[in-house]
Design a protein around this motif. Sequence first.
Motif, PDB file in Angstrom:
ATOM      1  N   GLY A  59       0.813  -1.210   0.000  1.00  0.00           N
ATOM      2  CA  GLY A  59       0.000   0.000   0.000  1.00  0.00           C
ATOM      3  C   GLY A  59       0.845   1.257   0.000  1.00  0.00           C
ATOM      4  O   GLY A  59       0.535   2.240  -0.692  1.00  0.00           O
ATOM      5  N   LEU A  60       1.935   1.252   0.775  1.00  0.00           N
ATOM      6  CA  LEU A  60       2.851   2.396   0.757  1.00  0.00           C
ATOM      7  C   LEU A  60       3.453   2.577  -0.636  1.00  0.00           C
ATOM      8  O   LEU A  60       3.549   3.698  -1.160  1.00  0.00           O
ATOM      9  N   MET A  61       3.868   1.460  -1.213  1.00  0.00           N
ATOM     10  CA  MET A  61       4.442   1.515  -2.556  1.00  0.00           C
ATOM     11  C   MET A  61       3.436   2.074  -3.549  1.00  0.00           C
ATOM     12  O   MET A  61       3.772   2.919  -4.408  1.00  0.00           O
ATOM     13  N   ALA A  62       2.170   1.646  -3.433  1.00  0.00           N
ATOM     14  CA  ALA A  62       1.123   2.138  -4.338  1.00  0.00           C
ATOM     15  C   ALA A  62       0.892   3.632  -4.177  1.00  0.00           C
ATOM     16  O   ALA A  62       0.562   4.326  -5.150  1.00  0.00           O
ATOM     17  N   GLY A  63       1.096   4.150  -2.955  1.00  0.00           N
ATOM     18  CA  GLY A  63       0.911   5.581  -2.736  1.00  0.00           C
ATOM     19  C   GLY A  63       1.852   6.434  -3.556  1.00  0.00           C
ATOM     20  O   GLY A  63       1.521   7.576  -3.917  1.00  0.00           O
ATOM     21  N   PHE A  64       3.021   5.903  -3.881  1.00  0.00           N
ATOM     22  CA  PHE A  64       3.958   6.631  -4.738  1.00  0.00           C
ATOM     23  C   PHE A  64       3.586   6.521  -6.215  1.00  0.00           C
ATOM     24  O   PHE A  64       4.120   7.265  -7.038  1.00  0.00           O
ATOM     25  N   LEU A  65       2.716   5.580  -6.555  1.00  0.00           N
ATOM     26  CA  LEU A  65       2.466   5.247  -7.960  1.00  0.00           C
ATOM     27  C   LEU A  65       1.042   5.583  -8.387  1.00  0.00           C
ATOM     28  O   LEU A  65       0.511   4.964  -9.309  1.00  0.00           O
ATOM     29  N   ILE A  66       0.415   6.557  -7.749  1.00  0.00           N
ATOM     30  CA  ILE A  66      -0.984   6.853  -8.057  1.00  0.00           C
ATOM     31  C   ILE A  66      -1.173   7.361  -9.483  1.00  0.00           C
ATOM     32  O   ILE A  66      -2.037   6.855 -10.213  1.00  0.00           O
ATOM     33  N   PRO A  67      -0.399   8.336  -9.974  1.00  0.00           N
ATOM     34  CA  PRO A  67      -0.574   8.731 -11.383  1.00  0.00           C
ATOM     35  C   PRO A  67      -0.276   7.586 -12.344  1.00  0.00           C
ATOM     36  O   PRO A  67      -0.896   7.497 -13.408  1.00  0.00           O
ATOM     37  N   HIS A  68       0.650   6.719 -11.960  1.00  0.00           N
ATOM     38  CA  HIS A  68       0.959   5.561 -12.797  1.00  0.00           C
ATOM     39  C   HIS A  68      -0.281   4.665 -12.928  1.00  0.00           C
ATOM     40  O   HIS A  68      -0.630   4.226 -14.033  1.00  0.00           O
ATOM     41  N   MET A  69      -0.921   4.390 -11.792  1.00  0.00           N
ATOM     42  CA  MET A  69      -2.090   3.513 -11.814  1.00  0.00           C
ATOM     43  C   MET A  69      -3.251   4.145 -12.574  1.00  0.00           C
ATOM     44  O   MET A  69      -4.015   3.455 -13.248  1.00  0.00           O
ATOM     45  N   GLU A  70      -3.383   5.467 -12.470  1.00  0.00           N
ATOM     46  CA  GLU A  70      -4.449   6.139 -13.225  1.00  0.00           C
ATOM     47  C   GLU A  70      -4.197   6.021 -14.719  1.00  0.00           C
ATOM     48  O   GLU A  70      -5.130   5.769 -15.495  1.00  0.00           O
ATOM     49  N   MET A  71      -2.963   6.174 -15.143  1.00  0.00           N
ATOM     50  CA  MET A  71      -2.661   6.067 -16.561  1.00  0.00           C
ATOM     51  C   MET A  71      -2.914   4.656 -17.071  1.00  0.00           C
ATOM     52  O   MET A  71      -3.437   4.449 -18.170  1.00  0.00           O
TER      53      MET A  71
END
Length: 838
Positions: A599-611
Amino acid sequence: MRAEVPSGKTTPEHNHARRAWVFIGIPNPTSMQNRHTYHFVAGLLLMLAMLSFVYITFRLNTPPEALPEDAPATEFSAGRAWKHIEVIGSVKNPIGSNANREVRNYILQELQRLGLEPELHLATFYDSRRQQVADLANILARIPGQGSGRAILFMGHYDTVPDAYGASDNGSAVSVMLELIRMLQHHPPLEQDLIFFFPDGEEVGLLGARAFLKEHRWADDVAFVVNLEARGTAGQSFMFETGYNNLETISAFADLVPFPTANSVSYEVYERMPNDTDFSPFKERHFQGLNFAYIENLFDYHTAGDNPENTDIRSVQHHGSSAGAIALGLGNRELQLQAEGNAIYFNTIGYGFTYYPYTWAVPLSIGVVLLLVILLYAGSAKNILHPRGWMKGIAAFIIHMVFLYIIIHSLWSFISGFYPGSERLLPEYNQGRITPGFASIAVAFSLAYVNRIVRGICFTHALLLLLFVLLLLVISGEMTLLKGGGALAASALLFVLFRKPLSPYDLGAGALVVFAVLMTYTAVFVPGASYLLTWPLAGTAIGYLIIFAFAKNPERKIWPAVVLFFAAVPVIALFSPLIRFFWIAMGLPASAAAVLLIGLMAGFLIPHMEMVTRIRPLLFPVIFLAAGIGSLVAGSAWLTYDERHRKPVNISYVYNAETGTGRWVSSDRTTNAWSEKFLTDTPDTLYLEDFSPVHGQRYLAGPAMEETRLHAPSARLLHDTVIGGRRVTDLHVQADKATALLHLYLHSKGRELQIQFDGQPGRTLQPHQESNWYRLRYLAPPEKGFRVSVYTDPHESLKLKLTGVSFELPDHPGIQDMPAHMMPRGHSTLATRRYSFQ
């Protein structure tokens, strides 16, 4: 104002752009009829790039290949060390056992064969914390240097727990040291002395190491300690602990070790855990040193699965490569490694390694916080970030973490509920399938969550999420007011706060603000863990700033995908191996905590996941969800034991010398086809008060037998006098040769009792809980027996129970018929005798 280009006309800039897009294999977006296709391809490539990098980090974090027996004599060869493992790791040799003596003799003979003069350090050591005494046999050998006599100590215990063959724990360390001695004989003499220490009694309280420090003359010569351990049968040799003020030690480690694997998070965590190794007594006395262990296949730890067949020879090579580099490197240096502070250290990519002082943590965090402030200001100036938006992003990130924890914790509780008691090993054996399943489900949820927040949440979405989580809590048996109420509150907040769409950069900035708070806290209070947030936060913030500087409405542009990938490099490089290591070290019960790291790792990758989910919102979440469910089913359904992953079963023989009868007993909850040969299919229930008056465990028991008689320990009264108002009862206690452990149970109504062994200083025993029984354990009791003096009130009677324990079973035809899918757990023979002194 931009000039329009007439239809059908092109400019040099258009031609240049077209050539660039064609070169990288993507259609020119200016000529696309459907820009959605282009966005989808960009998101797909970004996802593949990130997954490929995760895979690369895993592949780079493997032990080095083992060198064969015919490797150059100047090199450490795991192939040569393996010959020792095959001998040492073929027998279970707990302290006091006959096998322990056999392994000891083998080590002594090998040291002599290598041209050294080994010393057997015999010591009787009393452990007041555990109220036990042991007769120890430490082995030491020394290679003199050409310098001042200061020494590097290499250490690895040779005793095992009763159930394990100890090929890894700790036959690997013993074998590494023997091969290291051979290797060093093919190098020029060193300046510093090298001491090779093989402690006894590590598994029962680090007794050999403590005895060495207390009384051996070489202890004062030691300037640096290298301890080798194993908590599994495979994996990298991980340097998980150092002495205090380790800055210079880490500098030497980084300079010398060819395959460094370490991070200061483990140092911080281990400092706060109750675990100990032989390194602990040295650290308590402020020795500098390094503590290594490999920990994969944790399910083999302290079981019969710790054998040569299951041990990875590459892990042995990694141990030896590190130890050899330290011996040759530090052996010609001044051993002045004390520093004024600790180091923050970590692997970058693979075996890349970096470090810097603790004192840098706060300044670096201040710099990153300022960078984040600039980011928030620049984003607001460009109208990309909005204070209200990124403040909502803070709430979204926290809610995301709450749901992740509840979902994975519930799933693990549901799975583990099918495997109670000893059956819990079955899912642990399949950890390699189950943990990818949990990770995939966490990724699927994170992708869907981010996409839904960006697009806006309606009442139906919030309700479905709530019902799903409540269903998981109910079927897993984890439904509580706190968890159910938390899920309800989180769902309600989602609906209230995120009904309208939210920019992915607002959402991501909110997570970065949370990380900045956590980074500041760790920089001040847990500096060794601060790097986990400092560098990913800095890289992500820089990536955001680049995008904000060159793009308007960046979520609608394509080229930011490249920037986002490079911004993700520090995140993936640092978090991916750590998540895997955490899962290996802590096991499946810690899955929910491990997923919080995801979850912490995902917090850094939010624009990545949106794209990634912009065009096909459900595609990747469904793929990851299907992969996760498939992995969980494959790893947790219809599990059975086999020859590699065996079922632990217990059988013991207990003999009462007073009645002359013995019984087969088992601590297992139920019988099986094999144990029924001893217990019958309708066993009795037995509590072993006659053998252990302080032990209340229930046993399954077979019928009493009289044909198997054993030699029970005995006590002979020497003197019974009153001296200085105290009754002194002198006894000579004798145990059978096969007895590895002798329990002395003394009954007295006083609140403390004093005891003395063979003229050693008197010891005060504390009663067991609220009873009037005092227990003392004697490990490896001497064959000739020993004298013990018990001091009590002259008006009280004294009761004594002696219970001898050996880790071998009496001859019985059924013992050898254990099926291949089973392994012994706690097999032992107990013989008891009682006395009363009025």
